[in-house]
Structure formats: structure tokens, C-alpha cells
Scaffold this active site. Structure first.
Site, mmCIF file in Angstrom:
data_model
loop_
_atom_site.group_PDB
_atom_site.id
_atom_site.type_symbol
_atom_site.label_atom_id
_atom_site.label_comp_id
_atom_site.label_asym_id
_atom_site.label_seq_id
_atom_site.Cartn_x
_atom_site.Cartn_y
_atom_site.Cartn_z
ATOM 1 N N GLY A 1 -17.256 -1.273 -10.144
ATOM 2 C CA GLY A 1 -16.499 -0.399 -11.032
ATOM 3 C C GLY A 1 -15.900 -1.110 -12.236
ATOM 4 N N CYS B 1 -14.233 -12.486 -8.665
ATOM 5 C CA CYS B 1 -15.038 -11.464 -9.328
ATOM 6 C C CYS B 1 -14.158 -10.317 -9.850
ATOM 7 C CB CYS B 1 -16.129 -10.957 -8.393
ATOM 8 S SG CYS B 1 -17.443 -10.039 -9.228
ATOM 9 N N PHE C 1 -18.581 -6.627 -16.110
ATOM 10 C CA PHE C 1 -17.380 -6.648 -16.947
ATOM 11 C C PHE C 1 -16.816 -8.060 -16.961
ATOM 12 C CE2 PHE C 1 -17.868 -2.328 -15.501
ATOM 13 C CZ PHE C 1 -17.508 -1.551 -16.593
ATOM 14 N N HIS D 1 -18.975 -16.086 -7.444
ATOM 15 C CA HIS D 1 -18.842 -15.943 -5.995
ATOM 16 C C HIS D 1 -18.944 -17.286 -5.276
ATOM 17 C CE1 HIS D 1 -19.106 -11.474 -5.750
ATOM 18 N NE2 HIS D 1 -19.664 -11.654 -6.932
ATOM 19 N N GLU E 1 -18.279 -17.839 -2.321
ATOM 20 C CA GLU E 1 -18.633 -17.596 -0.920
ATOM 21 C C GLU E 1 -20.119 -17.316 -0.740
ATOM 22 O OE1 GLU E 1 -18.915 -13.684 -2.616
ATOM 23 O OE2 GLU E 1 -17.525 -15.335 -2.941
#
Length: 376
Positions: free
Chosen positions: A230, A256, A301, A348, A350
Site C-alpha cells: 500500500g 520497508c 514507494f 529486507h 530478513e
């Protein structure tokens, strides 16, 4: 062989074959450049609402298995591949990717020129699209384009509530307990939790709409905002919660979407990238160490910071360092507050499919927690 068609909002169409489920689906069309890790991509909640194009031509050869899932389901709105594997050839596989797509009713398409499609998206930008197969593909292309244009755009869309946990839950720390982290689940991946508990951190995971009072009542040693889908501009409530966390000097770490929300909490703007960063081969410079990391990304974004690398928070939270930056296009990839205990990265660390260059960021979180506890 059932025919299928991919229709873009700008009128461009690509013919192919039905893959996975048959029918129709809509979403923002994006491309991911990873050559491995397709199962982690499919089950990453951050891809909710998106039709994902794999730039790697051969997909599905290792099948799918329960251990590599990042969540309980496939989240992508649709899937686009060039050459789906005809056989599964990995000892860890439980079943085929095709069967998994059908299980979760993911309408997909194969057999098209994904190279030409990716080049088009790099030029025109990510856009709305639809995949149509079976009876839905029999309509005239002009009619299908109009259906695509009637769907919602990603900009302005809030999806965190869709992918978040409905109820809080706790995962115990492994080994010696270092502290507790309260997580706001905006679309968290299992590997994030695994990294934290493996370092002695107990985690309590809360729904996206959690209040600051509820977070504080859990008595955390740190607060974490996860990745998620989103537009960050549509997450004003989470930004206000985060500002209360910062005002109370509780250590904060964000990944993120969490990085974008930290940026907005600090008073910076966010904006939509033309085609985003998605894949596991993105080069990022860590300005605090001078090292270049190969990193995993999934974002459309980014945070806008003028000047720097050190600037003042427009919202009054002191000095902020743009700690990480993309070496491809200079996009802000990390923020570190110098006067309060808060930091975040856009990528990321992870990444279960790799690379693992950035795993150290979880160690950095542990150190921030230890330092903050020692100072009390």
C-alpha cells in the site's frame, strides 16, 4: 492449452497460456528481478494487490514446500512467467508451483515475452493490469482494457489491514532472553520473527490498527514496524502511533513499509517510484560502515529527503542521517535518528531466499535494546 491475455491500462496486450487458476484478476503490474526465491515472493504479504512478473525466464523447477512460505497463503493478485517448469526436481518439494497457484486460486499467465514486458514497464512505469483466461479472455481487447481502467490505483490505497493479523500473538525468545519487541504487523514475514527470536528477543505481534497505549501496555524494550503493501500516505493512523513511540524514547526499528512510516513520522514526504525496486540483487551503500550490500527489495514507494546525508527532522525529532542509499538510483534506503533511538531500512534484511548481507541489522536492534536498558 487454454489461451490467456495480459492487458495493461495503457492498452498494451500480451498473449499467452493460462497458468495456475483460470479466470480473471486485476492489480498493479510490477516486475521482480530475483532468479530464485519465487515462493518467498508469492507468499510475501507486501505483494498484496499486485500482479508480479518474474524476469527470470524459468520458474517452478524447485516446486514449493511448507518451510519456505513467508505466510499462510499466496498474496499476489496474479502471476506472470515465461517458461513454467514442466517437472519438479528438488528433494524438498511438496508439490508443484502450478498446483499451489490453483490451490489459492491465483490467476496466472505463461508463455509470453517477459523481457519485452519488463522493458515496457521500466519505460512506462508500473501500472494497473488484468489477466484474463478461459471465457473471460473471449471479450474484445478494448473491453478488457476498460475493465482494467476501472480498478483502483495503488497510490492512495491502504492495504495493511487486509494482510495484518486479526489478533495479537506472542513468540518466545530462544536461548537467553535479551528483551521484548512489540511488532506492528503491516504485512510481516515469518523470517523476520525467526531472526528476532533467534537473537533472544521475545516478540508480541499486534494488528495494524493497534493503539499506542496498547503497545506501551505490553512494556516493550523496542517497537518494530514491519514490511507491508500500500501507499504510506494512506497510513496516517500508524504514523501517529509511531510519533508517540518516538516521543517516549522507546527504541524503534522499521523495515520497508516501516521505513516509509518512520520517514513520514519524522516529517518527510513519501512518493511513488516509477517502477519500484523488487528482487534480491539490489546494491545498497551503508554510509555508517562504507560497505556495499547486495539486498532484497520489494517497494514501490520511497522516502524523500532533500539535502543530507545528515538533515534535521521537519517534525522536530532532531538530526536524521540517511544511513543507506541505493547505488542504482540514489533512492533513500535507510534512516538513522541521531538524537533518539530509532532506525530503519527500506530493504529486507530478513530475506529468506537471500542475500544475507544485511542480517546484521537485527544484531544492531539487539545492541540498541541493550544500550537503552543499560542507560535506565
Amino acid at each position: 492449452m487454454t489461451q490467456a491475455i495480459l492487458v495493461l491500462e495503457d492498452g498494451r496486450t500480451f498473449n499467452g497460456r493460462a497458468y495456475g487458476a483460470t479466470g480473471s484478476t486485476f492489480g498493479e503490474l510490477v516486475f521482480a528481478t530475483g532468479m530464485t526465491g519465487y515462493q518467498e515472493t508469492l507468499t510475501d504479504p507486501s505483494y498484496a494487490g499486485q500482479i508480479v512478473v518474474q524476469t527470470a525466464p524459468h520458474i517452478g523447477n524447485t516446486g514449493v514446500n511448507a518451510r519456505d512460505e513467508e505466510s499462510d497463503k499466496i498474496w499476489v493478485a496474479g502471476y506472470v512467467v515465461r517458461d513454467p517448469s514442466r517437472v519438479v526436481s528438488n528433494f524438498r518439494a511438496d508439490h508443484s508451483l502450478d498446483d499451489e497457484l490453483k490451490k489459492f486460486n491465483i490467476v496466472s499467465i505463461s508463455g509470453l515475452d517477459t523481457r519485452a514486458l519488463t522493458i515496457h514497464l521500466r519505460s512506462a512505469g508500473s501500472m494497473r493490469a488484468g489477466i484474463f483466461s478461459g471465457e473471460s479472455a473471449e471479450a474484445e481487447p478494448e473491453e478488457l482494457v476498460e475493465l482494467v481502467r476501472q480498478t483502483s490505483k495503488m497510490k492512495g490505497l491502504s492495504l495493511s489491514d487486509v494482510v495484518s493479523t486479526e489478533e495479537p500473538y506472542t513468540v518466545a525468545a530462544q536461548g537467553e532472553r535479551v528483551g521484548k519487541v512489540s511488532i506492528v504487523d503491516l504485512g510481516i514475514k515469518r523470517s523476520t520473527i525467526e531472526h528476532m527470536v533467534a537473537r533472544g528477543l521475545e516478540v508480541e505481534v499486534f494488528p495494524a490498527k493497534v493503539s499506542a497505549d496498547t503497545l506501551f501496555a505490553s512494556n516493550p524494550d523496542a517497537v518494530f514496524f514491519s514490511n507491508g503493501p500500500g501507499d504510506p500516505e494512506a497510513s496516517g493512523a500508524q504514523v501517529e502511533v509511531l510519533r508517540e513511540v518516538l516521543n517516549n524514547q522507546i527504541p524503534f526499528f522499521g523495515i520497508c513499509f516501516g521505513n516509509q512510516l518512520l520517514g513520514r513520522a519524522l516529517g518527510f514526504e513519501t512518493y511513488k517510484l516509477t517502477f519500484g525496486h523488487r528482487g534480491i540483487n539490489q546494491p545498497v551503500l551503508d554510509r555508517t560502515t562504507g560497505k556495499v550490500e547486495v539486498t532484497a527489495h520489494n517497494h514501490g514507494f520511497a522516502v524523500k529527503v532533500d539535502g543530507g546525508p545528515e538533515v534535521q527532522s521537519p517534525a522536530g525529532f532532531g538530526r536524521v542521517l540517511v544511513s543507506h542509499v541505493s547505488l542504482n538510483d540514489n533512492v533513500v534506503e535507510g534512516l538513522e535518528c541521531l538524537d533518539i533511538p530509532a532506525f530503519s531500512v527500506q530493504y529486507h534484511p530478513e530475506a529468506a531466499a537471500g542475500p544475507h548481507d544485511s542480517n546484521y541489522l537485527f544484531d544492531r536492534l539487539v545492541e540498541v535494546i541493550k544500550t537503552n536498558k543499560a542507560a535506565k
